[in-house]
Motif scaffolding. Structure first.
Motif, mmCIF file in Angstrom:
data_model
loop_
_atom_site.group_PDB
_atom_site.id
_atom_site.type_symbol
_atom_site.label_atom_id
_atom_site.label_comp_id
_atom_site.label_asym_id
_atom_site.label_seq_id
_atom_site.Cartn_x
_atom_site.Cartn_y
_atom_site.Cartn_z
ATOM 1 N N GLU A 143 78.304 -1.697 -3.840
ATOM 2 C CA GLU A 143 78.745 -2.123 -2.511
ATOM 3 C C GLU A 143 80.163 -2.689 -2.530
ATOM 4 O O GLU A 143 80.696 -3.023 -3.577
ATOM 5 C CB GLU A 143 77.792 -3.194 -1.974
ATOM 6 C CG GLU A 143 77.795 -4.469 -2.806
ATOM 7 C CD GLU A 143 76.829 -5.523 -2.304
ATOM 8 O OE1 GLU A 143 76.681 -5.653 -1.082
ATOM 9 O OE2 GLU A 143 76.229 -6.204 -3.141
ATOM 10 N N VAL A 144 80.733 -2.805 -1.336
ATOM 11 C CA VAL A 144 82.011 -3.484 -1.151
ATOM 12 C C VAL A 144 81.706 -4.965 -1.000
ATOM 13 O O VAL A 144 80.911 -5.368 -0.154
ATOM 14 C CB VAL A 144 82.750 -2.949 0.098
ATOM 15 C CG1 VAL A 144 84.002 -3.761 0.373
ATOM 16 C CG2 VAL A 144 83.092 -1.481 -0.083
ATOM 17 N N LEU A 145 82.315 -5.785 -1.846
ATOM 18 C CA LEU A 145 82.040 -7.221 -1.858
ATOM 19 C C LEU A 145 82.973 -8.007 -0.946
ATOM 20 O O LEU A 145 82.627 -9.085 -0.481
ATOM 21 C CB LEU A 145 82.139 -7.754 -3.286
ATOM 22 C CG LEU A 145 81.267 -7.019 -4.303
ATOM 23 C CD1 LEU A 145 81.614 -7.438 -5.712
ATOM 24 C CD2 LEU A 145 79.799 -7.265 -4.015
ATOM 25 N N GLY A 146 84.165 -7.499 -0.711
ATOM 26 C CA GLY A 146 85.121 -8.183 0.154
ATOM 27 C C GLY A 146 86.306 -7.297 0.441
ATOM 28 O O GLY A 146 86.652 -6.407 -0.342
ATOM 29 N N ARG A 147 86.945 -7.540 1.585
ATOM 30 C CA ARG A 147 88.088 -6.731 2.017
ATOM 31 C C ARG A 147 89.029 -7.618 2.820
ATOM 32 O O ARG A 147 88.578 -8.420 3.633
ATOM 33 C CB ARG A 147 87.572 -5.583 2.874
ATOM 34 C CG ARG A 147 88.596 -4.587 3.271
ATOM 35 C CD ARG A 147 87.985 -3.477 4.110
ATOM 36 N NE ARG A 147 87.084 -2.661 3.309
ATOM 37 C CZ ARG A 147 85.872 -2.274 3.692
ATOM 38 N NH1 ARG A 147 85.404 -2.630 4.859
ATOM 39 N NH2 ARG A 147 85.123 -1.535 2.909
ATOM 40 N N ALA A 148 90.327 -7.492 2.567
ATOM 41 C CA ALA A 148 91.312 -8.265 3.324
ATOM 42 C C ALA A 148 92.649 -7.522 3.302
ATOM 43 O O ALA A 148 92.914 -6.729 2.394
ATOM 44 C CB ALA A 148 91.479 -9.663 2.729
ATOM 45 N N TYR A 149 93.481 -7.793 4.305
ATOM 46 C CA TYR A 149 94.825 -7.235 4.331
ATOM 47 C C TYR A 149 95.770 -8.162 3.590
ATOM 48 O O TYR A 149 95.645 -9.383 3.656
ATOM 49 C CB TYR A 149 95.323 -7.051 5.770
ATOM 50 C CG TYR A 149 94.743 -5.829 6.428
ATOM 51 C CD1 TYR A 149 95.270 -4.577 6.181
ATOM 52 C CD2 TYR A 149 93.655 -5.939 7.278
ATOM 53 C CE1 TYR A 149 94.726 -3.446 6.770
ATOM 54 C CE2 TYR A 149 93.104 -4.821 7.873
ATOM 55 C CZ TYR A 149 93.647 -3.585 7.620
ATOM 56 O OH TYR A 149 93.106 -2.470 8.193
ATOM 57 N N LEU A 150 96.708 -7.570 2.863
ATOM 58 C CA LEU A 150 97.747 -8.315 2.177
ATOM 59 C C LEU A 150 98.806 -8.663 3.211
ATOM 60 O O LEU A 150 99.336 -7.770 3.875
ATOM 61 C CB LEU A 150 98.332 -7.429 1.073
ATOM 62 C CG LEU A 150 99.291 -8.076 0.116
ATOM 63 C CD1 LEU A 150 98.514 -8.953 -0.844
ATOM 64 C CD2 LEU A 150 100.027 -7.017 -0.664
ATOM 65 N N THR A 151 99.094 -9.936 3.377
ATOM 66 C CA THR A 151 100.018 -10.336 4.456
ATOM 67 C C THR A 151 101.177 -11.191 3.973
ATOM 68 O O THR A 151 101.883 -11.766 4.790
ATOM 69 C CB THR A 151 99.258 -11.105 5.556
ATOM 70 O OG1 THR A 151 98.610 -12.222 4.965
ATOM 71 C CG2 THR A 151 98.251 -10.222 6.259
ATOM 72 N N ASN A 152 101.393 -11.291 2.670
ATOM 73 C CA ASN A 152 102.509 -12.068 2.137
ATOM 74 C C ASN A 152 103.446 -11.148 1.360
ATOM 75 O O ASN A 152 102.993 -10.260 0.638
ATOM 76 C CB ASN A 152 102.014 -13.198 1.227
ATOM 77 C CG ASN A 152 101.126 -14.164 1.957
ATOM 78 O OD1 ASN A 152 101.447 -14.601 3.060
ATOM 79 N ND2 ASN A 152 99.984 -14.488 1.378
ATOM 80 N N PHE A 153 104.737 -11.410 1.474
ATOM 81 C CA PHE A 153 105.740 -10.616 0.773
ATOM 82 C C PHE A 153 106.769 -11.542 0.168
ATOM 83 O O PHE A 153 107.167 -12.537 0.786
ATOM 84 C CB PHE A 153 106.420 -9.646 1.754
ATOM 85 C CG PHE A 153 107.547 -8.866 1.135
ATOM 86 C CD1 PHE A 153 107.299 -7.762 0.359
ATOM 87 C CD2 PHE A 153 108.862 -9.266 1.328
ATOM 88 C CE1 PHE A 153 108.335 -7.066 -0.227
ATOM 89 C CE2 PHE A 153 109.906 -8.556 0.753
ATOM 90 C CZ PHE A 153 109.650 -7.452 -0.018
#
Length: 157
Positions: A143-153
């Motif tokens: 399964e997929v345990l977690g998902r998030a968008y990368l928002t720092n550069f």
């Protein structure tokens, strides 16, 4: 009239509950992938490196996992030369997976990827911070345990 107000009230409460419940998965993901420590770094050599922290305490019983970085923006995918990068696939650690043992939070620094096309630093910042061009997904074989968008550069230039 009372029946109509009750019906509307019930509908509003239902919408709020559904919104809250669907948001629980996002909250879980954000805790698993510690967003304040997740960023894309543009190095002096014009390479892009993805760095983030995984909260191993939340993974609980899931001992082995992989991390996938997905590039959603076509221009950025062309510049990198890949649409997906999977961390843990090329390493031979317990069947090509990463382990959760050890510290409660684990820093992951992916190998820097040379950019095949030059991108303006500000354009790259906007793609990552505002346009949700990069997502991180933690998964195992089930399964997929977690998902998030990368928002720092950040940039070394």
């Amino acid at each position: 009239m009372n029946k109509k107000i009750r019906l509307i009230g019930t509908f509003i409460i239902g919408v709020v509950c559904i919104g809250y419940l669907s948001g629980c998965g996002l909250l879980y993901s954000n805790e698993l992938i510690v967003n304040r420590y997740a960023d894309a770094l543009l190095t002096k050599n014009n390479e892009l490196q993805f760095r983030f922290r995984i909260n191993n305490e939340i993974l609980d019983g899931h001992q082995l996992y992989k991390v996938k970085v997905t590039i959603h923006d076509d221009k950025l995918a062309r510049a990198i030369g890949k649409r997906e990068i999977i961390y843990g696939e090329e390493q031979v650690q317990n069947g090509d997976y990463l382990e959760t043992k050890g510290l409660s939070e684990k820093y992951i620094f992916m190998d820097p990827l040379p950019l095949k096309e030059d991108l303006n630093i500000q354009e790259l910042r906007n793609l990552i911070e505002r346009d949700q061009a990069v997502s991180i997904e933690v998964f195992n074989d089930k399964e997929v345990l977690g998902r998030a968008y990368l928002t720092n550069f950040s940039s070394e230039l």
